[in-house]
Write a protein that holds these residues in place. Structure first.
Motif, PDB file in Angstrom:
ATOM      1  N   GLU A 118       0.820  -1.214   0.000  1.00  0.00           N
ATOM      2  CA  GLU A 118       0.000   0.000   0.000  1.00  0.00           C
ATOM      3  C   GLU A 118       0.851   1.259   0.000  1.00  0.00           C
ATOM      4  OE1 GLU A 118      -2.868   2.315   3.118  1.00  0.00           O
ATOM      5  OE2 GLU A 118      -3.000   0.124   3.084  1.00  0.00           O
ATOM      6  N   HIS A 119       1.880   1.305   0.830  1.00  0.00           N
ATOM      7  CA  HIS A 119       2.724   2.495   0.930  1.00  0.00           C
ATOM      8  C   HIS A 119       3.552   2.733  -0.324  1.00  0.00           C
ATOM      9  CE1 HIS A 119       2.845   2.583   5.613  1.00  0.00           C
ATOM     10  NE2 HIS A 119       1.646   2.798   5.135  1.00  0.00           N
ATOM     11  N   LEU A 120       4.035   1.653  -0.934  1.00  0.00           N
ATOM     12  CA  LEU A 120       4.977   1.796  -2.037  1.00  0.00           C
ATOM     13  C   LEU A 120       4.368   1.635  -3.425  1.00  0.00           C
ATOM     14  CD1 LEU A 120       7.960  -0.166  -0.459  1.00  0.00           C
ATOM     15  CD2 LEU A 120       7.664   2.315  -0.623  1.00  0.00           C
ATOM     16  N   GLY A 121       3.173   1.047  -3.516  1.00  0.00           N
ATOM     17  CA  GLY A 121       2.586   0.808  -4.832  1.00  0.00           C
ATOM     18  C   GLY A 121       3.387  -0.189  -5.639  1.00  0.00           C
ATOM     19  N   ILE A 122       4.008  -1.128  -4.974  1.00  0.00           N
ATOM     20  CA  ILE A 122       4.891  -2.112  -5.583  1.00  0.00           C
ATOM     21  C   ILE A 122       4.088  -3.357  -5.966  1.00  0.00           C
ATOM     22  CG2 ILE A 122       5.508  -2.964  -3.285  1.00  0.00           C
ATOM     23  CD1 ILE A 122       8.311  -3.596  -4.281  1.00  0.00           C
ATOM     24  N   ALA A 123       4.428  -3.968  -7.077  1.00  0.00           N
ATOM     25  CA  ALA A 123       3.746  -5.188  -7.531  1.00  0.00           C
ATOM     26  C   ALA A 123       4.030  -6.331  -6.554  1.00  0.00           C
ATOM     27  CB  ALA A 123       4.221  -5.565  -8.928  1.00  0.00           C
ATOM     28  N   ASP A 124       3.047  -7.199  -6.360  1.00  0.00           N
ATOM     29  CA  ASP A 124       3.167  -8.311  -5.413  1.00  0.00           C
ATOM     30  C   ASP A 124       4.394  -9.177  -5.679  1.00  0.00           C
ATOM     31  OD1 ASP A 124       0.837  -7.447  -4.238  1.00  0.00           O
ATOM     32  OD2 ASP A 124      -0.349  -9.206  -4.776  1.00  0.00           O
ATOM     33  N   ASN A 125       4.652  -9.515  -6.947  1.00  0.00           N
ATOM     34  CA  ASN A 125       5.785 -10.390  -7.249  1.00  0.00           C
ATOM     35  C   ASN A 125       7.115  -9.717  -6.957  1.00  0.00           C
ATOM     36  OD1 ASN A 125       5.342  -8.658  -9.514  1.00  0.00           O
ATOM     37  ND2 ASN A 125       6.435 -10.065 -10.847  1.00  0.00           N
ATOM     38  N   VAL A 126       7.209  -8.422  -7.211  1.00  0.00           N
ATOM     39  CA  VAL A 126       8.439  -7.686  -6.928  1.00  0.00           C
ATOM     40  C   VAL A 126       8.631  -7.573  -5.416  1.00  0.00           C
ATOM     41  CG1 VAL A 126       9.637  -5.463  -7.192  1.00  0.00           C
ATOM     42  CG2 VAL A 126       8.314  -6.423  -9.107  1.00  0.00           C
ATOM     43  N   LEU A 127       7.550  -7.260  -4.708  1.00  0.00           N
ATOM     44  CA  LEU A 127       7.624  -7.139  -3.257  1.00  0.00           C
ATOM     45  C   LEU A 127       8.003  -8.467  -2.614  1.00  0.00           C
ATOM     46  CD1 LEU A 127       7.284  -5.631  -0.608  1.00  0.00           C
ATOM     47  CD2 LEU A 127       4.805  -5.993  -0.802  1.00  0.00           C
ATOM     48  N   SER A 128       7.397  -9.526  -3.062  1.00  0.00           N
ATOM     49  CA  SER A 128       7.700 -10.849  -2.524  1.00  0.00           C
ATOM     50  C   SER A 128       9.175 -11.199  -2.727  1.00  0.00           C
ATOM     51  CB  SER A 128       6.801 -11.890  -3.191  1.00  0.00           C
ATOM     52  OG  SER A 128       7.018 -13.147  -2.648  1.00  0.00           O
ATOM     53  N   ALA A 129       9.684 -10.937  -3.915  1.00  0.00           N
ATOM     54  CA  ALA A 129      11.096 -11.231  -4.211  1.00  0.00           C
ATOM     55  C   ALA A 129      12.027 -10.352  -3.372  1.00  0.00           C
ATOM     56  CB  ALA A 129      11.376 -11.016  -5.703  1.00  0.00           C
ATOM     57  N   ARG A 130      11.698  -9.058  -3.217  1.00  0.00           N
ATOM     58  CA  ARG A 130      12.526  -8.145  -2.424  1.00  0.00           C
ATOM     59  C   ARG A 130      12.551  -8.573  -0.967  1.00  0.00           C
ATOM     60  NH1 ARG A 130      16.632  -6.467  -3.449  1.00  0.00           N
ATOM     61  NH2 ARG A 130      16.360  -7.819  -5.149  1.00  0.00           N
ATOM     62  N   LEU A 131      11.380  -8.881  -0.397  1.00  0.00           N
ATOM     63  CA  LEU A 131      11.324  -9.284   1.006  1.00  0.00           C
ATOM     64  C   LEU A 131      12.112 -10.573   1.235  1.00  0.00           C
ATOM     65  CD1 LEU A 131       7.605  -8.427   1.826  1.00  0.00           C
ATOM     66  CD2 LEU A 131       9.638  -7.223   2.666  1.00  0.00           C
TER      67      LEU A 131
END
Length: 163
Positions: free
Chosen positions: A45-58
């Motif tokens: 929500e805060h970053l507007g990042i795609a789920d797949n990108v966020l999952s990989a980054r985390l």
């Protein structure tokens, strides 16, 4: 997009640090984590990042020791929070320096207040360190508040690292 380079095997500490911290989403995730954001949905929500990108980054941030994954129950489902480790907490001076540089050398599309760390005991801005720039008192992480008003309106105590 694949990783540009792998500098994990080099003896240069700058290259090794860039290998872990050099991806822009990593810095923004760290910024939010210092303000207490821990959940996937909050980061998205805060970053507007795609789920797949966020999952990989985390996953990468857990792998490199910046975050630890802490399970919690949400209804009948187990989910994870991402908490700063001591290594993740040690990025605060880096984020503070990047924010100060960005404030001094780039322009903002709208008027905004710079990111600040406030020593809660005296109420004045300070830099990360062992003592307050204003009052000189020794400061602990728990005695600092992050004020970041331009995007999420954070004005919160710094998140404590796990471990």
């Amino acid at each position: 997009m694949g990783r540009r380079s792998d500098w994990t095997g080099t003896s240069c500490p700058t290259a090794r640090g860039a290998d872990v911290l050099g991806e822009p989403w990593t810095l923004l995730l760290l910024r939010d984590a210092h303000a207490g954001v821990t959940r996937f949905e909050q980061f998205r929500e805060h970053l507007g990042i795609a789920d797949n990108v966020l999952s990989a980054r985390l996953a990468r941030m857990v792998e490199t020791g910046l975050f630890t994954r802490v399970p919690y129950r949400d209804g009948g489902r187990t989910r994870a929070e991402y908490r700063l480790t001591p290594a993740g907490a040690d990025t605060l001076p880096i984020l503070h320096a990047i924010a100060a540089w960005g404030d001094a050398h780039t322009s903002s599309p709208a008027a905004s207040e710079p990111m600040r760390l406030v020593h809660t005991a005296c109420g004045h801005s300070t830099r990360p360190g062992e003592s307050c720039d204003h009052c000189g008192a020794e400061i602990e992480r728990s005695g600092l508040r992050l004020v970041e008003s331009w995007l999420h309106h954070f004005d919160l105590p710094l998140a404590e690292p796990v471990g």
